[in-house]
Design an enzyme around this catalytic site. Structure first.
Site, PDB file in Angstrom:
ATOM      1  N   ASP A 261      35.426  15.958  -3.068  1.00 23.47           N
ATOM      2  CA  ASP A 261      36.414  17.020  -3.107  1.00 23.47           C
ATOM      3  C   ASP A 261      35.659  18.343  -3.044  1.00 23.47           C
ATOM      4  O   ASP A 261      34.457  18.417  -3.340  1.00 23.47           O
ATOM      5  CB  ASP A 261      37.260  16.922  -4.383  1.00 23.47           C
ATOM      6  CG  ASP A 261      38.644  17.524  -4.207  1.00 23.47           C
ATOM      7  OD1 ASP A 261      38.831  18.331  -3.266  1.00 23.47           O
ATOM      8  OD2 ASP A 261      39.541  17.200  -4.986  1.00 23.47           O
ATOM      9  N   GLU A 615      54.637  25.050  -8.424  1.00 21.76           N
ATOM     10  CA  GLU A 615      53.920  23.825  -8.764  1.00 21.76           C
ATOM     11  C   GLU A 615      53.001  23.484  -7.595  1.00 21.76           C
ATOM     12  O   GLU A 615      53.432  23.436  -6.446  1.00 21.76           O
ATOM     13  CB  GLU A 615      54.889  22.675  -9.055  1.00 21.76           C
ATOM     14  CG  GLU A 615      55.917  22.406  -7.972  1.00 21.76           C
ATOM     15  CD  GLU A 615      56.789  21.179  -8.265  1.00 21.76           C
ATOM     16  OE1 GLU A 615      56.487  20.430  -9.208  1.00 21.76           O
ATOM     17  OE2 GLU A 615      57.767  20.976  -7.534  1.00 21.76           O
TER      18      GLU A 615
END
Length: 873
Positions: A261, A615
């Site tokens: 990542d 979100e």
């Protein structure tokens, strides 16, 4: 074999003495490439932005490509529903079709930009950092919308379908290499993801967090995998001998490449303090099998990012062979995917495949199949003559449809209001603007922009960096005169059309915009600074560009229909978020306008919910109910709750349409509304799909892939990764709507379940489950048949677990027999020691339209298994 393009012919000279016929060994060819690289060239190839190697005619390649629910690329790509919405379809065949369509567009984007010189641009490779198959264990997690929900079995089945659709029929020659993420035990909070050490039991690890990854890597043969930011039981996921070596390479026999990542390798030393410095952190990742480091600094063209690997080699932390092993995996992947010559040449889709009519039709179908009808007291479908008041903050919102991890440009997208006007007639549908809200901010459509000379679009002018000026952000100086300018359709920057500009550029947009309606608007800009001119004065919208995911400050102004308002915006490359202008028409008297519209209407459609600007991934948002991209409560925002109370006073039937990427406490709507729909972030076909379902032109059949709880107070702490007390498998309190719930305009009946146990004492046991389903209504419709197992009692056992599903289309009155064959892995459960086994004893099997004992039509029976069987990891 067809002739190779010129660039590929030059590159082919590197492979002298090598076999180029189809089926040639990509690993052998990759090793020959690696043997020709210098150390300086090697370490740069370990990064996501792999530069060209001119002396070997190896083109640049950026591994950073996203396609969570649509390809990233220039122009409008097809935007499918957010993954949690796709999961609500409970349709793995649909998922594979969606992934195959996205794969086609990824390939087409790659072909359009093939071997162009910028390795630091996101998008344009033949691999993709998708799907996200983490488990949505807690509704507060902002990135849960990217997943396939809370259930390991459903996630595994949909993850396999995505990988197979993306990679194509031959995993050895993938069309696009899939990288399931984030391996492993990763699901919030966002605020601590770079430093948290997640401790998880052997039982929860094997039972919940690993099954979907095993299915994607072993069964679907994904060619890559992305390791996570967090630590797992003491080890950074991207330096984990347990996960990357023992589980992935040894137990699962994985032969592909691992990508980190972004900045997860940096985290190993900087945030986890697991390694003493960058060199030690890079070594720890490489030794664990991380082949490709995503480093966010590549986007800013930062030099020297490969130096930690050279330093690690110098200190003896790693060997040259460790670097070579990683590079062989990477170059082999490029060869097998077709980026480099070596195997039989492949053809790529044309640019016309991007957002094609077929893909847009699939996006609409996907949106329809994702919609979940949660409640219906007979208000739906709406009558053809209905007069409809469309109200709420998201009634005329467009950006909300896209969700997160979506390309900035998508195909034409209707709002709910526009969809209803199209489905009925404009005279039947009235829009009531909402008051200023935290959900405000839609991209300004390109058709309202006008250049200074009156043409469509804006004028974009480009300024190059002054000679000798530092390139550090905040210290740059640009030349006073533009290198060039041209008209652009919207706020976009295309400095590459002027080669003399360079890689660092200042772009200035000038022109005007025209308001489509008279009223009060909230205006803002992202990633830019600049002003508009209204009523003879300059109104500054931003003095500094916003950062990535930072909320846009909005300024309320009054505009007149048809009037031109001058604007001037500017942005620098590598500074702030992608540039764009947003607006929202709002009401200064929302309650009065609501009452007036409701009085004339037969039904009120209230469109409420969240947006992926609230979100999402690690966002600088901290307001009531939201923090850092995660949620702190499950309620709708306070202004929406108050507004719904006013809507109820109209005494007209209220249909609540909720748009969100996560579970909302819809207790009030369930108690007070005539109908409730969960529409997720439904993609470019969302407005049309919602309108079709409301009108009855489409029959809903989606099912919830997550539990809709009553309150976050009913759940364990967010940062507790134990599964006890979470998800339908372990939660034992009342809920608003259960996992698997969903209604239809049709009705269905299930016949008694029959079970056949197949166990000859030699092979692994299996079970065949049969029933029949009848559409007992006068309307054709889809039914989602769900099969749940309740295992024998043991410590840590789930109440029940999904082990099969089928989405079926049944005509009115049609009866169809259905069956499942459950193999040993389907029948297995995990004990406290993390051992997966088929346990002897009595099992309950239930088949129905939802979980047993929740009100859904279902039939159950029991069967017994006599002998234990331990399964491999």
């Amino acid at each position: 074999m067809k002739s190779l393009p010129t660039a590929c012919l030059a590159l082919a000279m590197v492979f002298s003495g090598m076999v180029h016929a189809a089926g040639a060994d990509a690993d052998t060819q990759a090793r020959q490439i690696v043997s020709k690289l210098t150390l300086d060239e090697k370490v740069e190839q370990l990064l996501n932005g792999a530069p060209a190697v001119p002396r070997l005619n190896i083109p640049a390649y950026n591994w950073w490509t996203e396609s969570l629910h649509g390809a990233f690329g220039p122009g409008a790509t097809t935007n499918f529903p957010q993954p949690v919405g796709l999961a609500a379809s409970f349709n793995d065949k649909l998922m594979q079709d969606v992934a195959a369509s996205i794969s086609t567009e990824v390939q087409a984007v790659y072909a359009l930009g093939r071997h162009k010189p910028n390795p630091n641009r996101i998008g344009g490779a033949l691999n993709t950092w998708s799907p996200n198959i983490n488990i949505f264990r807690d509704p507060r997690w902002g990135r849960g919308q990217e997943t396939y929900g809370e259930d390991p079995f459903l996630t595994a089945e949909l993850g396999k379908a995505y990988v197979r659709g993306m990679q194509g029929p031959d995993a050895a020659r993938p069309l696009v290499i899939a990288s399931p993420k984030h391996f492993a035990v990763h699901s919030g909070p966002e605020s601590t993801r770079h430093s948290v050490d997640v401790w998880v039991s052997a039982q929860d690890l094997e039972d919940t967090y690993l099954p979907a990854f095993r299915a994607a890597m072993v069964d679907a043969q994904a060619g890559s995998i992305m390791c996570a930011y967090n630590r797992v039981n003491g080890e950074p996921a991207c330096a984990s001998q347990s996960l990357l070596v023992k589980t992935l390479r040894e137990d699962w026999k994985f032969k592909g490449y691992v990508v980190s990542d972004c900045d997860a390798v940096v985290d190993i030393s900087v945030n986890h303090k697991y390694a003493v410095d960058a060199a030690a952190g890079a070594a720890a990742a490489l030794k664990a099998g991380v082949d490709n480091e995503c480093n966010g600094a590549t986007l800013a063209h930062k030099p020297g990012l490969g130096e930690p690997y050279k330093e690690a080699l110098k200190r003896g932390y790693i060997r040259q062979a460790d670097i070579d092993t990683a590079l062989v995996r990477l170059f082999s992947a490029r060869i097998r995917a077709g980026d480099l010559p070596g195997l039989a040449e492949r053809q790529f889709p044309a640019g016309s495949a991007i957002n094609s009519p077929a893909h847009r039709a699939l996006a609409l179908r996907s949106a329809v199949e994702s919609i979940v009808l949660l409640k219906n007291d007979g208000a739906l479908p709406l009558k053809g003559s209905a007069r409809i008041a469309v109200v709420g903050p998201l009634a005329d919102a467009r950006r909300v449809m896209r969700g997160n991890y979506s390309s900035g440009n998508t195909g034409p997208t209707l709002t709910v209001f526009e969809g209803l006007r199209e489905q009925f007639t404009p005279a039947q549908v009235e829009l009531v603007p909402f008051s200023p809200s935290i959900t405000d901010g839609d991209p300004v459509p390109q058709q309202v922009f006008v250049t200074p000379d009156g043409s469509a679009g804006l004028k974009a002018s480009y300024f190059k960096l002054q000679a000798g000026s530092p390139n550090d952000i905040g210290k740059r100086r640009f030349e006073a005169q533009p290198v060039g300018s041209h008209a652009v359709a919207q706020i976009e920057s295309r400095p590459q059309e002027f080669t003399e500009v360079g890689t660092t550029v200042r772009t200035v947009w000038t022109g005007a915009f025209i308001a489509p309606e008279t009223g009060s608007y909230r205006l803002g800009v992202a990633g830019m600074k600049g002003h508009v001119r209204i009523a003879g004065r300059d109104v500054v919208l931003a003095r500094q560009p916003t950062r990535w995911a930072e909320p846009v400050a909005l300024t309320q102004v009054d505009l007149k229909k048809g009037e031109r308002y001058a604007l001037q915006f500017e942005a620098e490359s590598g500074v702030g978020a992608p540039p764009g202008m947003v607006w929202k028409r709002v009401s200064r008297q929302p309650v009065a306008e609501l009452r007036a519209a409701a009085a004339k209407a037969d039904v009120v459609v209230a469109v409420v919910g969240l947006t992926s600007d609230l979100e999402g991934e690690e966002m600088p948002v901290k307001i009531d109910g939201f923090s850092g991209g995660d949620r702190t409560k499950l309620d709708l925002p306070a202004d929406q709750r108050a507004y719904l109370q006013e809507v109820a006073k109209s005494a007209k039937p209220v249909v609540v349409v909720n748009l969100s990427g996560s579970a909302i406490d819809l207790s009030w709507a369930h108690a007070n509304a005539a109908a409730v729909i969960q529409a997720w972030y439904p993609g470019e076909g969302g407005g049309q799909a919602i309108a079709q379902v409301l009108a009855g032109a489409a029959n809903p059949a989606g099912r919830l892939p997550v539990t809709f709880y009553k309150s976050a107070d009913d759940l364990p702490p967010f940062d507790d990764y134990r599964m006890a007390g979470r998800t339908y498998r372990f939660f034992d309190k009342p809920v608003v709507y259960p996992f698997g719930h969903g209604l239809s305009y049709s009705t269905f009946r299930y016949e008694p379940v029959k079970v056949e146990v197949l166990d000859d004492g030699k092979a692994a046991p299996s079970v065949v489950v049969r029933t029949a389903i009848t559409n007992t209504s006068a309307r054709d419709g889809d039914e989602v048949a769900q099969l749940y197992l309740t295992p024998p009692r043991f410590e840590g056992a789930p109440k029940l677990a999904l082990r099969g599903f089928q989405r079926l289309h049944l005509k009115a009155g049609e009866r169809r027999e259905v069956s499942w064959r459950l193999d040993a892995r389907d029948l297995s459960f995990v004990d406290r020691d993390g051992v997966r086994q088929v346990m002897p004893g009595s099992y309950r099997v239930s088949v129905g339209g939802g979980q047993p004992d929740t009100g859904a039509p279902a039939e159950s029976t029991t069967f017994s298994l006599a002998r234990p069987l331990t399964l491999p990891r």
